[in-house]
Design a protein around this motif. Structure first.
Motif, PDB file in Angstrom:
ATOM      1  N   ALA A  41      29.127-114.034  26.047  1.00  0.00           N
ATOM      2  CA  ALA A  41      28.480-114.554  24.843  1.00  0.00           C
ATOM      3  C   ALA A  41      29.533-114.782  23.765  1.00  0.00           C
ATOM      4  N   GLY A  42      29.219-115.655  22.832  1.00  0.00           N
ATOM      5  CA  GLY A  42      30.165-115.971  21.777  1.00  0.00           C
ATOM      6  C   GLY A  42      30.482-114.810  20.875  1.00  0.00           C
ATOM      7  N   MET A  43      29.543-113.860  20.750  1.00  0.00           N
ATOM      8  CA  MET A  43      29.742-112.752  19.818  1.00  0.00           C
ATOM      9  C   MET A  43      30.620-111.635  20.366  1.00  0.00           C
ATOM     10  N   ASN A  44      30.975-111.685  21.657  1.00  0.00           N
ATOM     11  CA  ASN A  44      31.732-110.585  22.254  1.00  0.00           C
ATOM     12  C   ASN A  44      33.019-110.267  21.491  1.00  0.00           C
ATOM     13  N   GLN A  45      33.762-111.306  21.129  1.00  0.00           N
ATOM     14  CA  GLN A  45      35.043-111.061  20.468  1.00  0.00           C
ATOM     15  C   GLN A  45      34.879-110.575  19.027  1.00  0.00           C
ATOM     16  N   PHE A  46      33.647-110.668  18.498  1.00  0.00           N
ATOM     17  CA  PHE A  46      33.390-110.217  17.131  1.00  0.00           C
ATOM     18  C   PHE A  46      32.631-108.885  17.089  1.00  0.00           C
ATOM     19  N   LYS A  47      32.457-108.275  18.249  1.00  0.00           N
ATOM     20  CA  LYS A  47      31.621-107.079  18.339  1.00  0.00           C
ATOM     21  C   LYS A  47      32.074-105.976  17.380  1.00  0.00           C
ATOM     22  N   ASP A  48      33.372-105.704  17.329  1.00  0.00           N
ATOM     23  CA  ASP A  48      33.870-104.631  16.469  1.00  0.00           C
ATOM     24  C   ASP A  48      33.691-104.946  14.986  1.00  0.00           C
ATOM     25  N   ILE A  49      33.653-106.235  14.646  1.00  0.00           N
ATOM     26  CA  ILE A  49      33.403-106.612  13.245  1.00  0.00           C
ATOM     27  C   ILE A  49      31.953-106.287  12.899  1.00  0.00           C
ATOM     28  N   PHE A  50      31.041-106.663  13.800  1.00  0.00           N
ATOM     29  CA  PHE A  50      29.626-106.368  13.557  1.00  0.00           C
ATOM     30  C   PHE A  50      29.377-104.863  13.477  1.00  0.00           C
ATOM     31  N   LEU A  51      30.132-104.083  14.264  1.00  0.00           N
ATOM     32  CA  LEU A  51      29.955-102.634  14.275  1.00  0.00           C
ATOM     33  C   LEU A  51      30.647-101.954  13.092  1.00  0.00           C
ATOM     34  N   TRP A 168      16.688-109.014  19.005  1.00  0.00           N
ATOM     35  CA  TRP A 168      17.942-108.816  19.730  1.00  0.00           C
ATOM     36  C   TRP A 168      18.524-107.449  19.427  1.00  0.00           C
ATOM     37  N   MET A 169      19.068-106.816  20.487  1.00  0.00           N
ATOM     38  CA  MET A 169      19.715-105.509  20.317  1.00  0.00           C
ATOM     39  C   MET A 169      21.043-105.518  21.050  1.00  0.00           C
ATOM     40  N   MET A 170      22.085-105.003  20.391  1.00  0.00           N
ATOM     41  CA  MET A 170      23.401-104.930  21.023  1.00  0.00           C
ATOM     42  C   MET A 170      23.401-103.890  22.135  1.00  0.00           C
ATOM     43  N   GLY A 171      22.591-102.837  21.964  1.00  0.00           N
ATOM     44  CA  GLY A 171      22.475-101.769  22.951  1.00  0.00           C
ATOM     45  C   GLY A 171      21.305-100.879  22.578  1.00  0.00           C
ATOM     46  N   ASP A 172      21.229 -99.702  23.191  1.00  0.00           N
ATOM     47  CA  ASP A 172      20.140 -98.782  22.861  1.00  0.00           C
ATOM     48  C   ASP A 172      20.214 -98.328  21.407  1.00  0.00           C
ATOM     49  N   THR A 173      21.439 -98.303  20.878  1.00  0.00           N
ATOM     50  CA  THR A 173      21.639 -97.983  19.469  1.00  0.00           C
ATOM     51  C   THR A 173      22.553 -99.032  18.862  1.00  0.00           C
ATOM     52  N   PRO A 175      23.641-102.183  15.824  1.00  0.00           N
ATOM     53  CA  PRO A 175      23.101-103.350  15.125  1.00  0.00           C
ATOM     54  C   PRO A 175      22.045-104.084  15.947  1.00  0.00           C
ATOM     55  N   CYS A 176      21.010-104.544  15.283  1.00  0.00           N
ATOM     56  CA  CYS A 176      19.940-105.286  15.945  1.00  0.00           C
ATOM     57  C   CYS A 176      19.160-106.064  14.895  1.00  0.00           C
ATOM     58  N   GLY A 177      18.266-106.916  15.364  1.00  0.00           N
ATOM     59  CA  GLY A 177      17.463-107.670  14.408  1.00  0.00           C
ATOM     60  C   GLY A 177      16.659-108.774  15.055  1.00  0.00           C
TER      61      GLY A 177
END
Length: 516
Positions: A41-51, A168-173, A175-177
């Motif tokens: 997915a396009g967001m993979n490389q931005f995951k740590d920014i979102f977190l 959408w959820m990144m995982g069980d815990t 960021p989500c929305g």
């Protein structure tokens, strides 16, 4: 007609003019994320920014990201060739906000790009929103002016089959929305109903863009907490939007694939351009080339095994077309002409890709004919006896002896409306693994002057392997009895070859190194 290259360029230019930083596609190998097999997915490389674990000098970005969904949780491999929109490799266009703008801007950007830049008629579009997301609903209704019938609420109503849709959820815990998806209506001539209806699986209404609004952080107890900086993550498949803008229903009819399909058809002059195997080849050459280009090599495990399965599936479809010699590597050059300007297809990298595919083909073509003969005979016997399930033992023999992955056998069987007895297959696989564990370490009982670690024997489970050369014997007394053309003895850390021992004849094979 807009070309796929122009559509990609327009997308990036549009968001660049909206003060987004254009970020190059990351590798298909997510080195910083061990939870992923491939970038999907396009967001993979931005995951740590979102977190919140990383900061960059920009708060808005856009990209065209290479993605592979052919292994792990996200696996579309088995559907390629049977549907109009499944791929192992695809490009994801996306725009992202890291605490900068939110729903109103994201929705307006999407609508402006689709209806003004891409000039899609407004009446051909409809959207979905999460059932509790009144903010997104109001923006679509009041700012954009969509009528109520064009805004569909979908959510997690009790007993609904749409329990996880539009949230959408990144995982069980974490960021989500809620999400807001944009659909294109192909018209009444195509079967299918709108999203949320009982006929939603039809092909009339096709999702082209998903806008994810990350506004919560879900804790370990499942409680939602508002994020201090709500963010936006969007994804629009280049192949899907190109199909819409080029006025075709199938992704395989867009310019990228039609060009590759024509080149694949030339490999066997008798192949009609409509043959479904050509779709498989046009898809698989993209995944294969870009995976090797990003450092993945064919192997018996992990990412390398997925790549090997893709290549062997392509070879099987070429075999189905009547091609009996290595051919797949010849599609790298046409691919570089179609997509080389968008990604790094240097002369050196292209040659590495060609050589790796060619080598893998040469190795597999040595066994595919015998394997296909066994499988075809088994299928013919089933049809003759009016049966529809093949023995798991046959499927296991193909896997164990001829290097046919189970999904490759399943692919052939699927075309013949044959099922596989997977319980028998699993049982045979478990038995083999137990034998391999019982065998433990293996060391040839030959009198040689070597006191290093034992060579691990893999022959009960594999007929090929990647090994490390740990020792070479050239002037040892044990070399004296070797034949004239043989120069010495190689000691490997692991091997699928059974050495001559206990009256059994030793295996014969080849060892191939990167350097000739």
């Amino acid at each position: 007609m807009l070309s796929s290259q122009h559509i990609r360029t327009q997308f990036l230019k549009f968001f660049e003019e909206k003060n987004h930083t254009i970020v190059p596609s990351s590798s298909l190998v997510p080195h910083e994320d061990p939870t992923l097999l491939f970038t999907n997915a396009g967001m993979n490389q931005f995951k740590d920014i979102f977190l919140g674990h990383e900061k960059r000098p920009y708060t808005k970005a856009a990209s065209s990201q290479k993605c592979v969904r052919a292994g792990g949780k996200h696996n579309d491999l088995e559907n390629v060739g049977y549907t109009a929109r499944h791929h192992t490799f695809f490009e994801m266009l996306g725009n992202f906000s890291f605490g900068d703008y939110f729903k109103k801007e994201a929705i307006n950007y999407a609508w402006e790009l689709l209806t003004e830049i891409y000039a899609i008629p407004k009446d051909k579009l409809l959207v979905t929103v999460y059932k509790d997301d009144t903010e997104a609903y109001d923006i679509w209704a009041n700012d954009i002016g969509l009528p109520a019938k064009k805004i569909i609420k979908i959510g997690d109503n009790k007993g609904s089959k749409f329990a996880s849709d539009n949230f959408w959820m990144m995982g069980d815990t974490g960021p989500c929305g809620p999400c807001s998806e944009i659909f294109y209506d192909h018209g009444e001539a195509i079967e299918g109903g709108p999203p949320g209806s009982k006929n939603e699986d039809g092909d009339r209404f096709i999702e082209i863009w998903n806008l994810v609004f990350m506004q919560y952080n879900r804790d370990e107890k499942g409680k939602m907490h508002l994020l201090p900086k709500p963010s936006v993550d969007t994804g629009m498949g280049l192949e899907r939007i190109t199909a819409v803008l080029q006025n075709v229903h199938s992704n395989y009819d867009i310019d990228i694939f039609s060009s590759l399909i024509k080149e694949a058809a030339k490999l066997n002059k008798n192949t009609p351009i409509s043959h479904p195997s050509l779709r498989v080849l046009s898809d698989h050459i993209r995944a294969t080339s870009f995976l090797i280009g990003d450092g993945v090599m064919p192997a018996n495990e992990s990412r390398g095994y997925v790549l090997r399965r893709i290549i062997r599936r392509a070879i099987r479809h070429g075999y189905k077309l009547g091609i009996r010699v290595p051919f797949f590597y010849k599609l790298v050059e046409p691919l570089s002409k179609v997509m080389g300007s968008a990604f790094n297809f240097s002369k050196e990298r292209k040659q590495i890709i060609i050589d790796e595919i060619h080598l893998e083909e040469q190795n597999f073509f040595e066994t595919i004919e015998n394997g296909m003969a066994i499988l075809d005979k088994a299928i013919d016997e089933l049809k003759l006896n009016k049966k529809s399930e093949i023995s798991g033992q046959v499927a296991f023999k193909l896997h164990d002896t001829y290097g046919f992955p189970l999904d490759l056998t399943a692919d052939v069987c699927r075309e013949n409306n044959i099922k596989i007895n997977t319980k028998e297959f699993d049982s045979a696989m478990a038995k083999q693994k137990n034998m391999a564990r019982s065998a433990g370490n293996f060391k040839a009982k030959v009198s040689i002057d070597y006191n290093g670690p034992n060579t691990i024997f893999l022959g009960y489970e594999n007929t090929s392997a990647t090994a490390k050369l740990v020792h070479i014997l050239k002037n040892d007394k044990s070399v004296e009895n070797l034949k004239e053309k043989e120069k010495g003895i190689l000691i490997l850390d692991q091997t699928p070859f059974y050495a001559e021992s206990g009256g059994q004849i030793g295996d014969k094979g080849i060892i191939i190194t990167e350097k000739k």
